[in-house]
Design a protein around this motif. Structure first.
Motif, PDB file in Angstrom:
ATOM      1  N   LEU A 154     142.683  88.644  13.377  1.00 31.08           N
ATOM      2  CA  LEU A 154     143.457  87.562  12.753  1.00 31.08           C
ATOM      3  C   LEU A 154     142.732  86.989  11.538  1.00 31.08           C
ATOM      4  O   LEU A 154     143.343  86.739  10.496  1.00 31.08           O
ATOM      5  CB  LEU A 154     143.749  86.460  13.773  1.00 31.08           C
ATOM      6  N   SER A 155     141.418  86.793  11.665  1.00 31.09           N
ATOM      7  CA  SER A 155     140.636  86.280  10.531  1.00 31.09           C
ATOM      8  C   SER A 155     140.639  87.273   9.375  1.00 31.09           C
ATOM      9  O   SER A 155     140.790  86.890   8.214  1.00 31.09           O
ATOM     10  CB  SER A 155     139.189  86.009  10.966  1.00 31.09           C
ATOM     11  N   LEU A 156     140.476  88.558   9.691  1.00 33.25           N
ATOM     12  CA  LEU A 156     140.462  89.585   8.660  1.00 33.25           C
ATOM     13  C   LEU A 156     141.813  89.681   7.957  1.00 33.25           C
ATOM     14  O   LEU A 156     141.882  89.806   6.730  1.00 33.25           O
ATOM     15  CB  LEU A 156     140.083  90.936   9.281  1.00 33.25           C
ATOM     16  N   ALA A 157     142.895  89.586   8.710  1.00 28.78           N
ATOM     17  CA  ALA A 157     144.236  89.631   8.113  1.00 28.78           C
ATOM     18  C   ALA A 157     144.421  88.465   7.139  1.00 28.78           C
ATOM     19  O   ALA A 157     144.928  88.645   6.032  1.00 28.78           O
ATOM     20  CB  ALA A 157     145.313  89.617   9.192  1.00 28.78           C
ATOM     21  N   GLY A 158     144.008  87.275   7.547  1.00 28.92           N
ATOM     22  CA  GLY A 158     144.106  86.106   6.664  1.00 28.92           C
ATOM     23  C   GLY A 158     143.283  86.284   5.399  1.00 28.92           C
ATOM     24  O   GLY A 158     143.741  85.961   4.297  1.00 28.92           O
ATOM     25  N   TRP A 159     142.075  86.808   5.558  1.00 32.50           N
ATOM     26  CA  TRP A 159     141.203  87.027   4.406  1.00 32.50           C
ATOM     27  C   TRP A 159     141.828  88.032   3.446  1.00 32.50           C
ATOM     28  O   TRP A 159     141.840  87.825   2.230  1.00 32.50           O
ATOM     29  CB  TRP A 159     139.830  87.517   4.881  1.00 32.50           C
ATOM     30  N   LYS A 160     142.357  89.138   3.984  1.00 30.21           N
ATOM     31  CA  LYS A 160     142.974  90.155   3.132  1.00 30.21           C
ATOM     32  C   LYS A 160     144.198  89.610   2.400  1.00 30.21           C
ATOM     33  O   LYS A 160     144.431  89.942   1.242  1.00 30.21           O
ATOM     34  CB  LYS A 160     143.343  91.395   3.953  1.00 30.21           C
ATOM     35  N   GLU A 161     144.970  88.759   3.064  1.00 29.53           N
ATOM     36  CA  GLU A 161     146.120  88.134   2.396  1.00 29.53           C
ATOM     37  C   GLU A 161     145.659  87.235   1.254  1.00 29.53           C
ATOM     38  O   GLU A 161     146.250  87.237   0.175  1.00 29.53           O
ATOM     39  CB  GLU A 161     146.953  87.354   3.400  1.00 29.53           C
ATOM     40  N   ARG A 162     144.588  86.472   1.484  1.00 32.01           N
ATOM     41  CA  ARG A 162     144.057  85.596   0.422  1.00 32.01           C
ATOM     42  C   ARG A 162     143.514  86.427  -0.737  1.00 32.01           C
ATOM     43  O   ARG A 162     143.694  86.071  -1.894  1.00 32.01           O
ATOM     44  CB  ARG A 162     142.988  84.667   0.981  1.00 32.01           C
TER      45      ARG A 162
ATOM     46  N   ALA B 276     144.585  89.376  -1.666  1.00 29.10           N
ATOM     47  CA  ALA B 276     145.749  89.904  -2.379  1.00 29.10           C
ATOM     48  C   ALA B 276     146.361  88.830  -3.270  1.00 29.10           C
ATOM     49  O   ALA B 276     146.752  89.099  -4.409  1.00 29.10           O
ATOM     50  CB  ALA B 276     146.785  90.438  -1.395  1.00 29.10           C
ATOM     51  N   GLU B 277     146.450  87.605  -2.758  1.00 26.20           N
ATOM     52  CA  GLU B 277     146.974  86.491  -3.567  1.00 26.20           C
ATOM     53  C   GLU B 277     146.110  86.268  -4.797  1.00 26.20           C
ATOM     54  O   GLU B 277     146.628  86.073  -5.894  1.00 26.20           O
ATOM     55  CB  GLU B 277     147.011  85.205  -2.740  1.00 26.20           C
ATOM     56  N   GLN B 278     144.791  86.299  -4.599  1.00 23.31           N
ATOM     57  CA  GLN B 278     143.887  86.087  -5.721  1.00 23.31           C
ATOM     58  C   GLN B 278     144.039  87.206  -6.745  1.00 23.31           C
ATOM     59  O   GLN B 278     144.067  86.956  -7.947  1.00 23.31           O
ATOM     60  CB  GLN B 278     142.442  86.021  -5.232  1.00 23.31           C
ATOM     61  N   GLU B 279     144.186  88.432  -6.269  1.00 22.41           N
ATOM     62  CA  GLU B 279     144.369  89.562  -7.177  1.00 22.41           C
ATOM     63  C   GLU B 279     145.640  89.398  -7.997  1.00 22.41           C
ATOM     64  O   GLU B 279     145.649  89.641  -9.204  1.00 22.41           O
ATOM     65  CB  GLU B 279     144.427  90.860  -6.371  1.00 22.41           C
ATOM     66  N   VAL B 280     146.714  88.981  -7.351  1.00 23.99           N
ATOM     67  CA  VAL B 280     147.973  88.777  -8.067  1.00 23.99           C
ATOM     68  C   VAL B 280     147.802  87.667  -9.095  1.00 23.99           C
ATOM     69  O   VAL B 280     148.241  87.797 -10.236  1.00 23.99           O
ATOM     70  CB  VAL B 280     149.122  88.450  -7.086  1.00 23.99           C
ATOM     71  N   SER B 281     147.131  86.588  -8.721  1.00 20.84           N
ATOM     72  CA  SER B 281     146.917  85.484  -9.661  1.00 20.84           C
ATOM     73  C   SER B 281     146.100  85.939 -10.860  1.00 20.84           C
ATOM     74  O   SER B 281     146.394  85.584 -11.998  1.00 20.84           O
ATOM     75  CB  SER B 281     146.194  84.323  -8.974  1.00 20.84           C
ATOM     76  N   GLU B 282     145.059  86.724 -10.607  1.00 10.99           N
ATOM     77  CA  GLU B 282     144.212  87.207 -11.695  1.00 10.99           C
ATOM     78  C   GLU B 282     144.955  88.201 -12.589  1.00 10.99           C
ATOM     79  O   GLU B 282     144.712  88.272 -13.779  1.00 10.99           O
ATOM     80  CB  GLU B 282     142.951  87.850 -11.128  1.00 10.99           C
TER      81      GLU B 282
END
Length: 132
Positions: free
Chosen positions: A43-51, A53-59
């Motif tokens: 669950l922690s890893l899934a949350g981290w990977k989602e964050r 991905a969000e950061q990558e999209v923002s960048e």
């Protein structure tokens, strides 16, 4: 009632079809305490990977969706962008334009959020001369 409980203890949960056998086998061999650790970690890893991905999209969101790239004629750009929006099935005001490099070639993608997931739709190569 006791028979139902006994039956439920005999029947192991069925893993999702999407999980590879090697992972299911490794998980099945673990005791309950280790399974809880794996669950918390997953669950922690899934949350981290989602964050991530969000950061990558923002960048990558370098371009305003309404801005025409320098390499493109305005009418041609609007046509390929509108086709991507139609394929994505989203409002034309939703999403950002990102550039992805794949095998050394740069491509434009439309990206947007649906709930917790980031979705992408191919638009075109960055250079219109190499468009398909």
């Amino acid at each position: 009632m006791a028979d139902d409980l006994t039956d439920s203890l005999r029947d192991s949960p069925i893993p999702p079809d999407e999980l590879p056998d090697y992972l299911v086998d490794a998980i099945d061999r673990q005791d309950p305490d280790r399974l809880r650790l794996v669950s918390n970690y997953a669950l922690s890893l899934a949350g981290w990977k989602e964050r991530q991905a969000e950061q990558e999209v923002s960048e990558q969101a370098e371009q305003d969706p309404d801005e025409v790239p320098d390499e493109w004629d305005e009418d041609d750009w609007e046509a390929v962008k509108e086709e991507a929006v139609d394929k994505a099935g989203i409002a034309s005001t939703k999403g950002t334009i990102t550039t992805k490099t794949i095998n050394g070639n740069d491509y434009y993608y439309l990206q947007w959020r649906e709930g917790e997931k980031i979705k992408s739709q191919y638009i075109s190569p960055v250079s219109p001369s190499s468009s398909e």
